[in-house]
Design a protein around this motif. Sequence first.
Motif, PDB file in Angstrom:
ATOM      1  N   PRO A 395      -7.520  78.663  63.431  1.00  0.00           N
ATOM      2  CA  PRO A 395      -6.985  79.940  62.967  1.00  0.00           C
ATOM      3  C   PRO A 395      -6.648  79.839  61.484  1.00  0.00           C
ATOM      4  O   PRO A 395      -6.252  78.775  61.011  1.00  0.00           O
ATOM      5  CB  PRO A 395      -5.708  80.119  63.782  1.00  0.00           C
ATOM      6  N   THR A 422     -18.405  74.755  70.245  1.00  0.00           N
ATOM      7  CA  THR A 422     -19.593  73.963  70.566  1.00  0.00           C
ATOM      8  C   THR A 422     -20.363  74.660  71.691  1.00  0.00           C
ATOM      9  O   THR A 422     -21.588  74.754  71.660  1.00  0.00           O
ATOM     10  CB  THR A 422     -19.166  72.553  71.031  1.00  0.00           C
ATOM     11  N   SER A 510     -12.836  80.084  77.546  1.00  0.00           N
ATOM     12  CA  SER A 510     -13.021  79.297  76.322  1.00  0.00           C
ATOM     13  C   SER A 510     -12.046  78.143  76.189  1.00  0.00           C
ATOM     14  O   SER A 510     -12.253  77.250  75.376  1.00  0.00           O
ATOM     15  CB  SER A 510     -12.818  80.217  75.119  1.00  0.00           C
TER      16      SER A 510
HETATM   17  C1  WTA Z   1     -11.102  76.628  67.423  1.00  0.00           C
HETATM   18  C2  WTA Z   1     -16.223  74.746  66.207  1.00  0.00           C
HETATM   19  C3  WTA Z   1      -9.293  80.104  65.421  1.00  0.00           C
HETATM   20  C4  WTA Z   1     -10.863  77.152  68.821  1.00  0.00           C
HETATM   21  C5  WTA Z   1     -17.138  75.905  65.820  1.00  0.00           C
HETATM   22  C6  WTA Z   1     -12.127  76.756  69.540  1.00  0.00           C
HETATM   23  C7  WTA Z   1     -10.986  78.661  65.982  1.00  0.00           C
HETATM   24  C8  WTA Z   1     -12.428  75.424  68.926  1.00  0.00           C
HETATM   25  C9  WTA Z   1     -11.883  79.388  65.160  1.00  0.00           C
HETATM   26  C10 WTA Z   1     -13.885  75.068  69.003  1.00  0.00           C
HETATM   27  C11 WTA Z   1     -11.383  80.514  64.433  1.00  0.00           C
HETATM   28  C12 WTA Z   1     -12.940  77.772  66.131  1.00  0.00           C
HETATM   29  N1  WTA Z   1     -10.081  80.831  64.601  1.00  0.00           N
HETATM   30  N2  WTA Z   1      -9.697  79.036  66.107  1.00  0.00           N
HETATM   31  N3  WTA Z   1     -12.127  81.234  63.601  1.00  0.00           N
HETATM   32  N4  WTA Z   1     -13.089  78.804  65.282  1.00  0.00           N
HETATM   33  N5  WTA Z   1     -11.675  77.662  66.546  1.00  0.00           N
HETATM   34  O1  WTA Z   1     -16.176  73.212  69.616  1.00  0.00           O
HETATM   35  O2  WTA Z   1      -9.737  76.511  69.378  1.00  0.00           O
HETATM   36  O3  WTA Z   1     -15.565  72.077  67.447  1.00  0.00           O
HETATM   37  O4  WTA Z   1     -11.968  76.672  70.929  1.00  0.00           O
HETATM   38  O5  WTA Z   1     -16.462  74.406  67.530  1.00  0.00           O
HETATM   39  O6  WTA Z   1     -12.024  75.556  67.555  1.00  0.00           O
HETATM   40  O7  WTA Z   1     -14.145  73.855  68.334  1.00  0.00           O
HETATM   41  P1  WTA Z   1     -15.617  73.297  68.249  1.00  0.00           P
END
Ligand code: WTA
Length: 658
Positions: A395, A422, A510
């Motif tokens: 966030p 992911t 999610s």
């Molecule tokens: C967090 C990364 C808030 C969230 C692309 C998610 C975010 C996890 C945001 C996924 C955002 C990703 N605002 N939280 N814009 N984008 N997250 O799998 O908790 O490494 O579930 O993918 O990052 O992390 P991942």
Amino acid sequence: MADRNGWGRDRPVLTGSPRSPPPSFVEQANVTDPGIYDEFEENWPECWEQAADLLSWDQSYETVLRDEEAPFYQWFPGGKLNAAANCVDRHLESGRKTHTAIRWEGKHGERKTYTYQDLYVAVNEFAAALRDLGVEEDDVVTIYLPMIPELPIAMLSCARIGAPHSVVFAGLSADALATRMDAADSEYLVTCDGYYRRGDAFNQKSKADNAQLKLEQDVRTVVVDRLGDDLPHVLGDDEYDYHGLRETFAGETIEPVPRDAEDMLFLMYTSGTTGEPKGVVHTTGGYLAHAAWTSHAVLDVKPEDTYWCAADIGWITGHSYIVYGPLALGTTTVMYEGTPDYPDRDRLWEIVDRNAVDIFYTAPTAIQAFMKWGSEYPARHDLSSLRLLGTVGEPISPRPWNWYYEHIGNERCPIVDTWWQTETGAVTVSTLPGVSEMKPGAAGPGLPGMDIRVIDESGTEVDPGDSGYLTIARPWPGMVRTLYDGDERFRTEYWDRFSDPDTDEWHYFSGDAARVDEDGYITVLGRVDDVINVSGRRLSTTEIESAITGVAGVAEAAVVGRSSETNGTDVYAYVSTEGGYDDDMAVREAIIDNIETAIGPIARPTNILFTPELPKTRSGKIMRRLLEDVANGEELGDTSALRNPEIVGEIQAEIGEE
Ligand code: WTA
């Protein structure tokens, strides 16, 4: 709520004042018609053909979506295509041979440029080499490389011959590499001698060697010489020199293998709610279409752009938005090996300036660091080439958002705060920069075609202003298809909680909590499962705990996240030792050591608190939720249900003395 983590802790409670997209941006944006939301809604799922149309297909698909076996969805079934041909070959055919595909900026100021023709040559030669080593279609090739051009080259070479890649972040430990290679039965590894971290030569090959000692299967290893004379480059049996292979296969070409849309393009291991990392399976058609379409519609990428996603290819962000999305669109993608503060804190802005970067995409943690360092660093450079800014991974609060808008974007560039995972493969929640109003602190509405719902425990959508679980009620092309370790775990991790197979209602969960406002804008509050997000990297608390309890003398451990200004969340560990309280330096060091060995330095705790006992329920469950509140200095609720309530006071006193 039954979940262990608090919701909304230290998260923006209010969003900042909305801002309209700057007119100069809208004039040229790829997507400007607000009607796109209705268009997708009325024409779902065929609307997603727009994404598929960005690709070149060897054989067209029979239908857009097959959902008879939900939650095992199929996108564009019957279609055939090759991802490498889409990211490389077709751009040569369209007269873009000499256009820059990859602009690489090395740690020590070295630079390399690969045109699409150069990339074509490299990918063909290395694909020929992989074949010669024995790699066949569907064999999983593990890639353990830092941010050097050979990383995307290796990925695309695998894609060319239909061998799924599994990229393991270079900073992960030997054990973590071994676990992933073992889980994927991977018999091929591409790694390097070493790389530079903050000026020092770091031995990557020895980690790869140690990983192989733990594997039952024989592994053939290709080693890229990154460090030249700085590290001896001695190859053993079954080890091959990357550059030597390229010479051997110089000038060879390999026909791209047509893959079914639903064939696996790659595997990406990520942290889940148990200690075992999850092997997220992404497919060729849906994933590539979604990555390309969001690069076009959300990141506004155009072929003539110089586009920079300052992430690491070792994680999903780099897969989708350094490699596959931008290259599918034929743009110039910047790849940076170093860190933002080396040799100085203006390094990124110097790169933007010198390359006239149009689009810049990074993580909130980085923005927070830039803000702390001060606006004089970006002010040293001409950033007027920038047109769009993005954030991902955590966030972002209104303050850093506004700082980014003002000091990097000069109030001319829209910001897209993109929420995805992911598992979603590509962006799923974000504003469309040429269409939507931006609200600092809220990512935005679901993208066209997405059905994002914030729901309570019973599955009912919460009222605007309230928080709940972030779920997705309709499939999307880039979605995870299954977990490599099994369909069963796929169902339990993502679907069981909020789906009803009897009525054929499928809701993807999610693992995040969110709040939604009256315009449908989502503010993500963080994880509600046993995953913590440290500087935008997902870590499993269970995995860290098991590394700690592996230390001799440790009886029990509980790991929680503590809000942090710099990292979003820090790792906070509570440990009780055998035979009572014993805060011993040696145990402390052994704990850190074990964590670094099992996972890597990124999982290192910022605090380790020794306590004679951990607070437990009467049934003997460790109260992690409470420990998280304690670590974060929150008001505690009633602790009388605990078997050992007195311990909470002791822990608080201990923290107070820190
Ligand atoms: C967090 C990364 C808030 C969230 C692309 C998610 C975010 C996890 C945001 C996924 C955002 C990703 N605002 N939280 N814009 N984008 N997250 O799998 O908790 O490494 O579930 O993918 O990052 O992390 P991942």
